[in-house]
Scaffold this active site. Structure first.
Site, PDB file in Angstrom:
ATOM      1  CD1 TRP A  69      -2.259  -2.082   1.599  1.00  0.00           C
ATOM      2  CD2 TRP A  69      -3.414  -0.280   0.603  1.00  0.00           C
ATOM      3  NE1 TRP A  69      -3.628  -2.307   1.149  1.00  0.00           N
ATOM      4  CE2 TRP A  69      -4.385  -1.510   0.740  1.00  0.00           C
ATOM      5  CE3 TRP A  69      -3.708   1.156   0.006  1.00  0.00           C
ATOM      6  CZ2 TRP A  69      -5.803  -1.166   0.235  1.00  0.00           C
ATOM      7  CZ3 TRP A  69      -5.190   1.240  -0.563  1.00  0.00           C
ATOM      8  CH2 TRP A  69      -6.033   0.084  -0.404  1.00  0.00           C
ATOM      9  CB  VAL A  99      -0.976   3.291   8.233  1.00  0.00           C
ATOM     10  CG1 VAL A  99      -2.546   3.471   8.339  1.00  0.00           C
ATOM     11  CG2 VAL A  99      -0.609   2.095   8.065  1.00  0.00           C
ATOM     12  CB  VAL A 100      -1.901   8.138   4.829  1.00  0.00           C
ATOM     13  CG1 VAL A 100      -2.537   9.580   4.749  1.00  0.00           C
ATOM     14  CG2 VAL A 100      -0.547   8.011   4.302  1.00  0.00           C
ATOM     15  CG  HIS A 114      -9.388   0.684   8.533  1.00  0.00           C
ATOM     16  ND1 HIS A 114      -9.696  -0.414   9.036  1.00  0.00           N
ATOM     17  CD2 HIS A 114      -8.283   0.898   7.584  1.00  0.00           C
ATOM     18  CE1 HIS A 114      -8.692  -1.313   8.288  1.00  0.00           C
ATOM     19  NE2 HIS A 114      -8.073  -0.701   7.515  1.00  0.00           N
ATOM     20  CG  ASN A 122       7.278   0.108  13.839  1.00  0.00           C
ATOM     21  OD1 ASN A 122       7.075   0.249  12.808  1.00  0.00           O
ATOM     22  ND2 ASN A 122       6.150   0.103  14.882  1.00  0.00           N
ATOM     23  NE  ARG A 161       6.989  12.394  10.266  1.00  0.00           N
ATOM     24  CZ  ARG A 161       6.607  13.601  10.010  1.00  0.00           C
ATOM     25  NH1 ARG A 161       6.186  13.919   8.543  1.00  0.00           N
ATOM     26  NH2 ARG A 161       6.409  14.694  10.954  1.00  0.00           N
TER      27      ARG A 161
END
Length: 159
Positions: A26, A80-81, A87, A112, A126
Protein backbone atom coordinates in the site's frame (compact mmCIF):
# COMPACT_ATOMS: atom_id res chain seq x y z
CA UNK A 1 11.12 19.71 13.44
CA UNK A 2 10.88 15.93 13.82
CA UNK A 3 14.65 15.33 13.93
CA UNK A 4 15.09 17.42 17.07
CA UNK A 5 16.34 15.30 19.95
CA UNK A 6 17.37 12.29 17.88
CA UNK A 7 20.65 10.64 18.89
CA UNK A 8 23.59 10.69 16.51
CA UNK A 9 23.51 7.25 14.91
CA UNK A 10 26.17 5.70 12.73
CA UNK A 11 25.87 2.69 10.48
CA UNK A 12 27.06 -0.27 12.58
CA UNK A 13 29.34 -3.05 11.40
CA UNK A 14 26.76 -5.79 11.00
CA UNK A 15 28.98 -8.27 9.17
CA UNK A 16 27.67 -11.77 9.73
CA UNK A 17 24.16 -10.69 10.71
CA UNK A 18 21.14 -11.95 8.80
CA UNK A 19 18.28 -9.43 8.53
CA UNK A 20 14.93 -9.57 6.73
CA UNK A 21 13.02 -6.60 5.36
CA UNK A 22 9.24 -6.95 5.05
CA UNK A 23 7.47 -4.15 3.19
CA UNK A 24 3.79 -3.43 2.60
CA UNK A 25 2.64 -2.61 -0.94
CA UNK A 26 0.00 0.00 0.00
CA UNK A 27 1.22 3.56 -0.73
CA UNK A 28 3.73 1.97 -3.09
CA UNK A 29 5.83 5.03 -3.93
CA UNK A 30 6.53 5.75 -0.27
CA UNK A 31 6.97 2.10 0.73
CA UNK A 32 9.29 1.40 -2.20
CA UNK A 33 11.52 4.28 -1.06
CA UNK A 34 11.51 3.06 2.56
CA UNK A 35 12.35 -0.44 1.31
CA UNK A 36 15.24 0.66 -0.90
CA UNK A 37 16.82 2.77 1.83
CA UNK A 38 16.48 0.02 4.44
CA UNK A 39 18.00 -2.61 2.15
CA UNK A 40 20.80 -0.25 1.09
CA UNK A 41 21.61 0.55 4.75
CA UNK A 42 21.63 -3.12 5.71
CA UNK A 43 23.94 -4.09 2.89
CA UNK A 44 26.20 -1.08 3.53
CA UNK A 45 26.50 -2.29 7.14
CA UNK A 46 27.62 -5.71 5.90
CA UNK A 47 24.48 -7.66 6.81
CA UNK A 48 22.94 -10.35 4.63
CA UNK A 49 19.55 -8.92 3.67
CA UNK A 50 16.51 -10.88 2.47
CA UNK A 51 13.47 -9.07 1.09
CA UNK A 52 9.73 -9.81 1.34
CA UNK A 53 6.55 -7.98 0.31
CA UNK A 54 3.04 -8.16 1.77
CA UNK A 55 -0.22 -6.50 0.75
CA UNK A 56 -0.65 -4.06 3.63
CA UNK A 57 0.43 -3.10 7.12
CA UNK A 58 -1.91 -5.57 8.83
CA UNK A 59 -0.10 -8.44 7.11
CA UNK A 60 3.31 -7.38 8.43
CA UNK A 61 3.21 -8.96 11.92
CA UNK A 62 2.56 -12.57 10.87
CA UNK A 63 5.36 -12.53 8.28
CA UNK A 64 7.71 -10.70 10.65
CA UNK A 65 6.96 -13.30 13.33
CA UNK A 66 7.93 -16.16 11.02
CA UNK A 67 11.13 -14.42 9.92
CA UNK A 68 12.10 -13.54 13.50
CA UNK A 69 12.66 -17.26 14.08
CA UNK A 70 15.47 -17.46 11.53
CA UNK A 71 16.98 -13.96 11.38
CA UNK A 72 19.08 -11.83 13.72
CA UNK A 73 16.74 -8.89 13.08
CA UNK A 74 13.70 -8.00 11.00
CA UNK A 75 12.62 -4.62 9.62
CA UNK A 76 8.92 -3.94 9.02
CA UNK A 77 8.04 -1.14 6.61
CA UNK A 78 4.74 0.38 5.60
CA UNK A 79 2.74 3.57 5.39
CA UNK A 80 -0.67 4.19 6.94
CA UNK A 81 -2.20 7.60 6.21
CA UNK A 82 -5.13 8.80 8.31
CA UNK A 83 -8.47 8.77 6.53
CA UNK A 84 -11.94 9.78 7.62
CA UNK A 85 -12.73 6.66 9.67
CA UNK A 86 -11.39 5.00 12.85
CA UNK A 87 -9.75 2.31 10.67
CA UNK A 88 -6.44 4.24 10.85
CA UNK A 89 -6.32 3.86 14.63
CA UNK A 90 -7.16 0.15 14.50
CA UNK A 91 -4.47 -0.56 11.92
CA UNK A 92 -1.77 1.51 13.64
CA UNK A 93 -2.49 0.06 17.08
CA UNK A 94 -2.65 -3.53 15.81
CA UNK A 95 0.56 -3.31 13.83
CA UNK A 96 2.53 -1.55 16.57
CA UNK A 97 1.32 -3.93 19.29
CA UNK A 98 1.95 -6.94 17.06
CA UNK A 99 5.50 -5.95 16.17
CA UNK A 100 6.34 -5.12 19.78
CA UNK A 101 4.94 -8.44 21.00
CA UNK A 102 6.94 -10.35 18.40
CA UNK A 103 10.17 -8.62 19.42
CA UNK A 104 9.58 -9.42 23.08
CA UNK A 105 8.36 -13.00 22.52
CA UNK A 106 11.23 -13.94 20.20
CA UNK A 107 13.98 -11.70 21.63
CA UNK A 108 14.60 -10.63 18.05
CA UNK A 109 14.95 -6.92 17.24
CA UNK A 110 12.17 -5.62 15.01
CA UNK A 111 12.86 -2.29 13.31
CA UNK A 112 9.49 -0.57 13.08
CA UNK A 113 9.54 1.60 9.98
CA UNK A 114 5.77 1.75 9.57
CA UNK A 115 4.88 5.38 8.98
CA UNK A 116 1.65 6.52 10.64
CA UNK A 117 0.87 9.99 9.37
CA UNK A 118 -2.01 12.41 9.09
CA UNK A 119 -1.22 13.29 5.47
CA UNK A 120 0.60 11.86 2.50
CA UNK A 121 2.92 14.88 2.60
CA UNK A 122 4.05 13.90 6.11
CA UNK A 123 4.77 10.40 4.84
CA UNK A 124 6.86 11.76 1.96
CA UNK A 125 8.83 13.94 4.41
CA UNK A 126 9.74 10.86 6.46
CA UNK A 127 10.47 8.43 3.64
CA UNK A 128 13.92 9.64 2.65
CA UNK A 129 12.99 11.21 -0.67
CA UNK A 130 14.32 14.45 -2.07
CA UNK A 131 13.68 17.19 0.46
CA UNK A 132 12.77 14.71 3.20
CA UNK A 133 13.54 15.59 6.80
CA UNK A 134 13.87 11.93 7.81
CA UNK A 135 14.60 8.50 6.33
CA UNK A 136 12.60 6.05 8.41
CA UNK A 137 13.54 3.06 6.23
CA UNK A 138 17.25 3.45 6.88
CA UNK A 139 16.61 4.47 10.51
CA UNK A 140 14.57 1.31 11.18
CA UNK A 141 17.35 -0.82 9.69
CA UNK A 142 20.07 0.86 11.75
CA UNK A 143 18.00 0.51 14.93
CA UNK A 144 17.36 -3.20 14.28
CA UNK A 145 21.01 -3.95 13.48
CA UNK A 146 22.31 -1.95 16.43
CA UNK A 147 19.94 -3.77 18.80
CA UNK A 148 20.92 -7.15 17.33
CA UNK A 149 24.57 -6.33 18.01
CA UNK A 150 23.80 -5.31 21.60
CA UNK A 151 21.87 -8.55 22.17
CA UNK A 152 24.73 -10.54 20.65
CA UNK A 153 27.17 -8.84 23.02
CA UNK A 154 24.93 -9.54 26.03
CA UNK A 155 24.49 -13.18 25.05
CA UNK A 156 28.25 -13.61 24.57
CA UNK A 157 29.14 -12.15 27.97
CA UNK A 158 26.19 -13.46 29.98
CA UNK A 159 26.13 -16.77 28.19
Amino acid sequence: MAKEGLPAVELPDASGLKVAVVTARWNAEICDRLHKHAVDAGRAAGATVSEYRVIGALELPVVVQELARTHDAVVALGCVVRGGTPHFDYVCDSVTEGLTRIALDTSTPIGNGVLTTNTEEQAVERSGGEGSVEDKGAEAMVAALDTALVLSQIRATEG
